[in-house]
Design an enzyme around this catalytic site. Structure first.
Site, PDB file in Angstrom:
ATOM      1  N   HIS A 101       0.557  -1.429  -0.087  1.00 45.54           N
ATOM      2  CA  HIS A 101      -0.100   0.031  -0.015  1.00 45.54           C
ATOM      3  C   HIS A 101       0.950   1.323   0.195  1.00 45.54           C
ATOM      4  CE1 HIS A 101       0.729  -1.503   3.938  1.00 45.54           C
ATOM      5  NE2 HIS A 101       0.849  -0.079   4.315  1.00 45.54           N
ATOM      6  N   HIS A 103       0.867   5.223   0.985  1.00 47.45           N
ATOM      7  CA  HIS A 103       0.148   6.232   1.619  1.00 47.45           C
ATOM      8  C   HIS A 103       0.140   7.262   1.002  1.00 47.45           C
ATOM      9  CE1 HIS A 103       0.075   4.117   5.963  1.00 47.45           C
ATOM     10  NE2 HIS A 103       0.983   3.404   5.372  1.00 47.45           N
TER      11      HIS A 103
END
Ligand code: 5GP
Ligand code: ZN
Length: 141
Positions: A101, A103
């Site tokens: 992921h 951010h």
């Protein structure tokens, strides 16, 4: 393919709730529950991959291709003064969810909840030192 016991795979599949920001065939973006700053968003590939090391180029390519558009939507919605992109890999580097992921952290001011704490060692490395390090990495390709 969904990975068993992966909370982000469950979010993609709708088994767990999320505040969805964007979705297409390759990518899912949703608000991070921690909301370090307002609009803090996670962008993830729909293909489960543990972190950057295990990510095939085509998955990385589609993931990063979408990020400028998502960043601009956040910028348009909240007019942050800046934005940091962050990606943590492995536990020591603060990775806590093992599905890749990125951010997106909109920045509103110095005390907005996000800060860097890194030390600069410019004076500790000569130009020769830098060349040597670059050579060692280059040889590892
Ligand atoms: P990491 O520390 O691995 O870079 O980031 C994982 C992030 O996932 C954390 O910022 C954490 O707040 C977020 N997170 C963990 N569980 C959930 C969840 O169930 N839903 C959402 N939206 N975010 C989560
Ligand atoms: Zn997953």
């Amino acid at each position: 393919m969904a990975h068993e016991d992966c909370i982000f795979c469950k979010i993609i599949d709708g088994e767990l709730p999320s505040a969805k920001v964007y979705e297409d065939e390759a990518v899912y973006a949703f608000l991070d529950i921690s909301q370090v700053t307002k609009g803090h968003t996670l962008v993830i590939p729909k293909t489960h991959t543990k972190n950057i090391y295990e990510t095939p180029p085509e998955v990385a390519s589609k993931l990063f291709e979408r990020i400028p558009t998502i960043a601009n939507a956040i910028k348009k919605a909240y007019q942050p003064a800046g934005m940091n992109l962050l990606n943590n890999n492995e536990k020591l580097a603060d990775q806590s969810v093992f599905h890749l992921h990125i951010h997106l952290l909109p920045r509103y001011g110095e005390d907005d909840g996000f800060s860097f704490n890194w030390q600069v060692h410019t004076d500790d490395y000569s130009q020769d030192d830098l060349q040597q390090i670059a050579k060692e990495i280059n040889e590892a390709f």
